[in-house]
Design a protein around this motif. Sequence first.
Motif, mmCIF file in Angstrom:
data_model
loop_
_atom_site.group_PDB
_atom_site.id
_atom_site.type_symbol
_atom_site.label_atom_id
_atom_site.label_comp_id
_atom_site.label_asym_id
_atom_site.label_seq_id
_atom_site.Cartn_x
_atom_site.Cartn_y
_atom_site.Cartn_z
ATOM 1 N N LEU A 39 55.099 15.463 3.285
ATOM 2 C CA LEU A 39 55.941 16.576 3.726
ATOM 3 C C LEU A 39 56.394 16.388 5.170
ATOM 4 O O LEU A 39 57.546 16.667 5.521
ATOM 5 C CB LEU A 39 55.182 17.902 3.595
ATOM 6 C CG LEU A 39 55.278 18.631 2.257
ATOM 7 C CD1 LEU A 39 54.319 19.813 2.241
ATOM 8 C CD2 LEU A 39 56.700 19.096 1.992
ATOM 9 N N VAL A 43 60.346 16.004 6.646
ATOM 10 C CA VAL A 43 60.990 16.797 7.698
ATOM 11 C C VAL A 43 61.674 15.889 8.714
ATOM 12 O O VAL A 43 62.796 16.168 9.161
ATOM 13 C CB VAL A 43 59.963 17.724 8.390
ATOM 14 C CG1 VAL A 43 60.607 18.442 9.572
ATOM 15 C CG2 VAL A 43 59.414 18.742 7.403
ATOM 16 N N ALA A 149 63.922 23.028 7.601
ATOM 17 C CA ALA A 149 62.735 22.486 6.939
ATOM 18 C C ALA A 149 61.459 22.846 7.698
ATOM 19 O O ALA A 149 60.410 22.262 7.450
ATOM 20 C CB ALA A 149 62.862 20.968 6.805
ATOM 21 N N SER A 151 59.586 25.410 7.476
ATOM 22 C CA SER A 151 58.528 25.911 6.592
ATOM 23 C C SER A 151 57.779 24.759 5.933
ATOM 24 O O SER A 151 56.585 24.868 5.628
ATOM 25 C CB SER A 151 59.108 26.841 5.528
ATOM 26 O OG SER A 151 60.053 26.161 4.732
ATOM 27 N N ASP A 152 58.480 23.649 5.728
ATOM 28 C CA ASP A 152 57.850 22.483 5.095
ATOM 29 C C ASP A 152 56.804 21.845 5.999
ATOM 30 O O ASP A 152 55.756 21.396 5.521
ATOM 31 C CB ASP A 152 58.916 21.456 4.707
ATOM 32 C CG ASP A 152 59.848 21.989 3.632
ATOM 33 O OD1 ASP A 152 59.361 22.305 2.534
ATOM 34 O OD2 ASP A 152 61.052 22.106 3.901
ATOM 35 N N VAL A 155 53.805 24.034 5.709
ATOM 36 C CA VAL A 155 53.029 23.730 4.509
ATOM 37 C C VAL A 155 52.264 22.417 4.704
ATOM 38 O O VAL A 155 51.101 22.283 4.309
ATOM 39 C CB VAL A 155 53.935 23.650 3.263
ATOM 40 C CG1 VAL A 155 53.128 23.196 2.046
ATOM 41 C CG2 VAL A 155 54.590 24.988 2.983
#
Length: 216
Positions: A39, A43, A149, A151-152, A155
Amino acid sequence: MSLLIDKTIKDFSDLLASSEPAPGGGSTAALSGLLASSLTMMVVNLSIGKKSYEALPEDVKAAMLEDFARIKTLNAVLLGLVDEDTKAFMLFMEALKMPKATDEDKLIRSKAMQKASEYALAVPLTVAKKCLEILEHQAAIAKYGNKNAVSDIGVGSAMALAGLEGAVLNVKINLSSVADEQITQDACQKIHEYLANGRRLNCEIMKIVEKRIEEA
């Protein structure tokens, strides 16, 4: 036995849900770290070439690329650790099944079990360290990466911390099987430091993520 990393997500999930003792939490912790690194790489890949990225100071871009390079290396390491943790468990089970009819058998079995126990401790300890290293390279990406991105990366940070905390649990449960006190003391000290630093870094990254989401 086929590699876990070669299975579909469904097959891996079904295997975890079965009565088989492995794979278990150790391989899942490594997988969490693997997904966290993937992830994070995504990004950066979604940032490079964008106007907002190109407008950044050269030193900031260079730092992000250095973080990306390290995360990419960690991704490759964690990919192997997904299967390595299950391998460590199976080696211990094989040692447990060794013959113990004679004193010599018992001695050989005991040594094999200790070697397997130390290995089963070392693997999740490595997973914990690698997950911590992911967290050490996410802050700049969270702050300057593609805002769409953000929020990615949040996470990704959560997954890295989950991998770290999960690996630490596996270290703890294997401590009692290791007879060498120096090894266990070193492991206890390391996981204490890893947890403290990992939780601090995750908190800092999440503050950045939340702030950027609010400003979006």
